[in-house]
Design a protein around this motif. Structure first.
Motif, PDB file in Angstrom:
ATOM      1  N   ALA A  11     -26.134  19.357  68.965  1.00  0.00           N
ATOM      2  CA  ALA A  11     -24.959  19.950  68.494  1.00  0.00           C
ATOM      3  C   ALA A  11     -23.851  19.225  68.078  1.00  0.00           C
ATOM      4  O   ALA A  11     -23.481  18.251  68.120  1.00  0.00           O
ATOM      5  CB  ALA A  11     -24.034  21.135  69.741  1.00  0.00           C
ATOM      6  N   ILE A  12     -23.472  19.299  66.954  1.00  0.00           N
ATOM      7  CA  ILE A  12     -22.412  18.501  65.689  1.00  0.00           C
ATOM      8  C   ILE A  12     -21.349  19.648  65.224  1.00  0.00           C
ATOM      9  O   ILE A  12     -21.423  20.757  64.636  1.00  0.00           O
ATOM     10  CB  ILE A  12     -23.121  18.505  64.365  1.00  0.00           C
ATOM     11  N   VAL A  13     -20.428  18.921  65.586  1.00  0.00           N
ATOM     12  CA  VAL A  13     -19.475  19.927  65.535  1.00  0.00           C
ATOM     13  C   VAL A  13     -17.799  19.011  64.448  1.00  0.00           C
ATOM     14  O   VAL A  13     -18.181  18.260  64.484  1.00  0.00           O
ATOM     15  CB  VAL A  13     -18.331  19.894  67.214  1.00  0.00           C
ATOM     16  N   ASP A  53     -28.502  18.537  74.595  1.00  0.00           N
ATOM     17  CA  ASP A  53     -28.370  16.439  75.213  1.00  0.00           C
ATOM     18  C   ASP A  53     -27.621  16.041  74.550  1.00  0.00           C
ATOM     19  O   ASP A  53     -27.031  15.313  75.616  1.00  0.00           O
ATOM     20  CB  ASP A  53     -30.134  16.439  74.461  1.00  0.00           C
ATOM     21  N   ASP A  54     -26.349  16.515  73.803  1.00  0.00           N
ATOM     22  CA  ASP A  54     -26.204  15.488  73.082  1.00  0.00           C
ATOM     23  C   ASP A  54     -24.957  16.203  72.288  1.00  0.00           C
ATOM     24  O   ASP A  54     -25.765  17.321  71.828  1.00  0.00           O
ATOM     25  CB  ASP A  54     -26.837  14.334  72.547  1.00  0.00           C
ATOM     26  N   VAL A  55     -24.128  15.929  72.350  1.00  0.00           N
ATOM     27  CA  VAL A  55     -22.871  17.040  70.716  1.00  0.00           C
ATOM     28  C   VAL A  55     -22.210  15.608  70.374  1.00  0.00           C
ATOM     29  O   VAL A  55     -21.395  14.924  71.021  1.00  0.00           O
ATOM     30  CB  VAL A  55     -21.546  17.271  72.285  1.00  0.00           C
ATOM     31  N   VAL A  56     -21.944  15.400  68.970  1.00  0.00           N
ATOM     32  CA  VAL A  56     -21.605  14.359  68.278  1.00  0.00           C
ATOM     33  C   VAL A  56     -20.363  15.416  67.698  1.00  0.00           C
ATOM     34  O   VAL A  56     -20.547  16.364  66.636  1.00  0.00           O
ATOM     35  CB  VAL A  56     -22.531  13.854  67.382  1.00  0.00           C
ATOM     36  N   VAL A  57     -19.153  14.853  67.019  1.00  0.00           N
ATOM     37  CA  VAL A  57     -17.440  15.612  66.626  1.00  0.00           C
ATOM     38  C   VAL A  57     -18.316  14.604  65.555  1.00  0.00           C
ATOM     39  O   VAL A  57     -17.634  13.312  65.383  1.00  0.00           O
ATOM     40  CB  VAL A  57     -16.701  14.871  67.210  1.00  0.00           C
ATOM     41  N   VAL A  58     -17.759  15.841  64.514  1.00  0.00           N
ATOM     42  CA  VAL A  58     -17.231  14.730  62.938  1.00  0.00           C
ATOM     43  C   VAL A  58     -15.873  15.227  62.270  1.00  0.00           C
ATOM     44  O   VAL A  58     -15.345  16.082  62.779  1.00  0.00           O
ATOM     45  CB  VAL A  58     -18.605  15.135  62.259  1.00  0.00           C
ATOM     46  N   ALA A  59     -15.391  14.056  62.484  1.00  0.00           N
ATOM     47  CA  ALA A  59     -13.736  14.091  62.189  1.00  0.00           C
ATOM     48  C   ALA A  59     -13.240  13.329  61.219  1.00  0.00           C
ATOM     49  O   ALA A  59     -14.065  12.164  61.228  1.00  0.00           O
ATOM     50  CB  ALA A  59     -12.630  13.876  63.573  1.00  0.00           C
ATOM     51  N   ALA A  60     -12.641  13.192  60.637  1.00  0.00           N
ATOM     52  CA  ALA A  60     -11.608  12.756  59.989  1.00  0.00           C
ATOM     53  C   ALA A  60     -11.871  11.409  59.704  1.00  0.00           C
ATOM     54  O   ALA A  60     -10.926  10.961  61.368  1.00  0.00           O
ATOM     55  CB  ALA A  60     -10.130  13.452  59.026  1.00  0.00           C
ATOM     56  N   ALA A  61     -11.359   9.916  59.040  1.00  0.00           N
ATOM     57  CA  ALA A  61     -11.463   8.909  59.919  1.00  0.00           C
ATOM     58  C   ALA A  61      -9.870   8.714  60.179  1.00  0.00           C
ATOM     59  O   ALA A  61     -10.783   8.366  61.621  1.00  0.00           O
ATOM     60  CB  ALA A  61     -11.777   8.482  58.590  1.00  0.00           C
ATOM     61  N   GLU A  62      -8.620   9.096  59.992  1.00  0.00           N
ATOM     62  CA  GLU A  62      -7.871   8.561  60.653  1.00  0.00           C
ATOM     63  C   GLU A  62      -7.574   9.538  62.267  1.00  0.00           C
ATOM     64  O   GLU A  62      -6.626   9.115  62.766  1.00  0.00           O
ATOM     65  CB  GLU A  62      -6.729   8.985  59.440  1.00  0.00           C
ATOM     66  N   HIS A  63      -8.370  10.489  62.244  1.00  0.00           N
ATOM     67  CA  HIS A  63      -8.760  11.058  63.661  1.00  0.00           C
ATOM     68  C   HIS A  63      -9.204  10.872  64.558  1.00  0.00           C
ATOM     69  O   HIS A  63      -9.419  11.411  65.349  1.00  0.00           O
ATOM     70  CB  HIS A  63      -8.250  11.934  63.470  1.00  0.00           C
ATOM     71  N   LEU A  64     -10.127   9.823  64.181  1.00  0.00           N
ATOM     72  CA  LEU A  64     -11.434   9.653  64.901  1.00  0.00           C
ATOM     73  C   LEU A  64     -10.888   9.250  66.538  1.00  0.00           C
ATOM     74  O   LEU A  64     -11.649  10.386  67.437  1.00  0.00           O
ATOM     75  CB  LEU A  64     -11.926   8.281  64.552  1.00  0.00           C
ATOM     76  N   GLU A  65     -10.111   8.198  67.006  1.00  0.00           N
ATOM     77  CA  GLU A  65      -9.612   8.179  67.916  1.00  0.00           C
ATOM     78  C   GLU A  65      -9.232   9.068  68.969  1.00  0.00           C
ATOM     79  O   GLU A  65      -9.280   8.903  70.042  1.00  0.00           O
ATOM     80  CB  GLU A  65      -7.923   6.747  67.994  1.00  0.00           C
ATOM     81  N   LEU A  66      -8.218  10.240  68.214  1.00  0.00           N
ATOM     82  CA  LEU A  66      -7.849  10.976  68.988  1.00  0.00           C
ATOM     83  C   LEU A  66      -8.867  12.047  69.751  1.00  0.00           C
ATOM     84  O   LEU A  66      -8.777  12.843  69.966  1.00  0.00           O
ATOM     85  CB  LEU A  66      -6.225  11.936  67.515  1.00  0.00           C
ATOM     86  N   ALA A  67      -9.793  12.325  68.285  1.00  0.00           N
ATOM     87  CA  ALA A  67     -10.769  13.437  68.505  1.00  0.00           C
ATOM     88  C   ALA A  67     -12.214  13.362  69.518  1.00  0.00           C
ATOM     89  O   ALA A  67     -12.109  13.688  70.563  1.00  0.00           O
ATOM     90  CB  ALA A  67     -11.703  13.022  67.402  1.00  0.00           C
ATOM     91  N   GLY A  72     -13.629  13.083  75.039  1.00  0.00           N
ATOM     92  CA  GLY A  72     -14.759  11.527  75.444  1.00  0.00           C
ATOM     93  C   GLY A  72     -15.871  11.970  74.454  1.00  0.00           C
ATOM     94  O   GLY A  72     -17.234  11.871  75.862  1.00  0.00           O
ATOM     95  N   LEU A  73     -15.962  12.289  73.894  1.00  0.00           N
ATOM     96  CA  LEU A  73     -17.972  12.795  72.911  1.00  0.00           C
ATOM     97  C   LEU A  73     -17.998  11.422  71.662  1.00  0.00           C
ATOM     98  O   LEU A  73     -16.555  10.693  71.908  1.00  0.00           O
ATOM     99  CB  LEU A  73     -17.850  13.452  72.156  1.00  0.00           C
ATOM    100  N   ASP A  74     -18.889  11.481  71.415  1.00  0.00           N
ATOM    101  CA  ASP A  74     -19.001  10.317  70.207  1.00  0.00           C
ATOM    102  C   ASP A  74     -18.284  11.233  69.195  1.00  0.00           C
ATOM    103  O   ASP A  74     -18.951  12.287  68.721  1.00  0.00           O
ATOM    104  CB  ASP A  74     -20.669  10.345  69.872  1.00  0.00           C
ATOM    105  N   VAL A  75     -18.157  10.086  68.166  1.00  0.00           N
ATOM    106  CA  VAL A  75     -16.824  11.150  67.178  1.00  0.00           C
ATOM    107  C   VAL A  75     -17.662   9.354  66.425  1.00  0.00           C
ATOM    108  O   VAL A  75     -17.523   8.481  66.056  1.00  0.00           O
ATOM    109  CB  VAL A  75     -15.588  10.675  67.290  1.00  0.00           C
ATOM    110  N   VAL A  76     -17.702  10.539  64.413  1.00  0.00           N
ATOM    111  CA  VAL A  76     -18.091   9.535  63.517  1.00  0.00           C
ATOM    112  C   VAL A  76     -17.177  10.871  62.863  1.00  0.00           C
ATOM    113  O   VAL A  76     -16.802  11.990  62.260  1.00  0.00           O
ATOM    114  CB  VAL A  76     -19.390  10.193  63.022  1.00  0.00           C
TER     115      VAL A  76
END
Length: 237
Positions: A11-13, A53-67, A72-76
């Motif tokens: 899943a891509i959130v 099996d996997d969940v990836v979060v897509v966030a704005a570059a400046e909010h990667l650490e917060l997401a 606790g998921l992989d964030v791009v």
């Protein structure tokens, strides 16, 4: 998420959108509802689902650490458009993944049965799958001069929700050949390249938080959920 066997479902959130229409001074995904952010609520059903099996979060570059800290998921990092953000999420997936669910962080309460329905249609051979719900209000066309025109037949209309599901190769092809197309979502890109999109039942609970009124509704839902009595094994409170 699934713990054993081949990794076939991800899943891509997508959480890279702004909170402008919501009137928030932070991205919508990080607005709090019932003690959690919309992003945490939205990712939760996929993390908990036994077939994901996997969940990836897509966030704005400046909010990667917060997401990442929240979920606790992989964030791009996302891109300048929703299409670019989804493409970044797909590129980050394990090569084994066959089915991709794309979900908006602005939909915090998607029921597991909707995820089930999307996956069942994909496994039955669908290229792309979209959950939909019927439209209950009377729909009228408005003429250029502002007067009401004809009434639209509601039986031919539906409101589209997420998660939208795709065979991975279909989604990748749609993004590769759909650059610059004016599609509002990934299903639209699939249709634009000649693909077929299958509808499955959505749910009223999977509403999208766009306006302050939607946010009030989400907070009411969160309060009701937190107040619901716990159920012990066997079905007794």
């Amino acid at each position: 998420m699934a713990a054993h066997g081949p990794r076939t479902v991800a899943a891509i959130v997508v959480a890279a959108g702004s909170g402008e229409r919501l009137g928030a001074d932070i991205p919508k995904a990080f607005v709090h509802v019932g003690g959690k952010t919309l992003l945490e609520h939205a990712a939760g059903p996929f993390v908990a689902h036994p077939d994901v099996d996997d969940v990836v979060v897509v966030a704005a570059a400046e909010h990667l650490e917060l997401a990442g800290a929240l979920t606790g998921l992989d964030v791009v990092a996302g891109g300048a458009t929703r299409q670019a953000s989804v493409a970044a999420g797909v590129a980050a997936l394990d090569p084994q993944i066959q089915f991709v669910l794309v979900h908006d962080a602005a939909r915090p309460f998607v029921p597991g049965v909707v995820i089930d329905a999307v996956l069942a249609a994909l496994r039955a051979g669908a290229e792309a799958v979209v959950p939909v719900i019927g439209i209950h209000d009377t729909v009228r066309r408005v003429a250029a001069d502002g007067t009401l025109a004809d009434t639209v037949d509601r039986s031919t209309l539906a409101a589209v929700q997420t998660p939208q599901g795709f065979r991975r190769e279909v989604l990748v092809e749609a993004h590769e050949h759909g650059l610059g197309l004016a599609a509002t979502d990934d299903a639209g890109l699939v249709e634009a390249i000649g693909g077929r999109v299958t509808a499955v039942p959505g749910a009223e609970e999977a509403f999208k938080v766009t306006t302050p009124a939607d946010l009030d509704r989400a907070r009411s839902v969160a309060r009701l959920r937190s107040a619901a009595p716990l159920t012990m094994p066997g079905g007794t409170p």
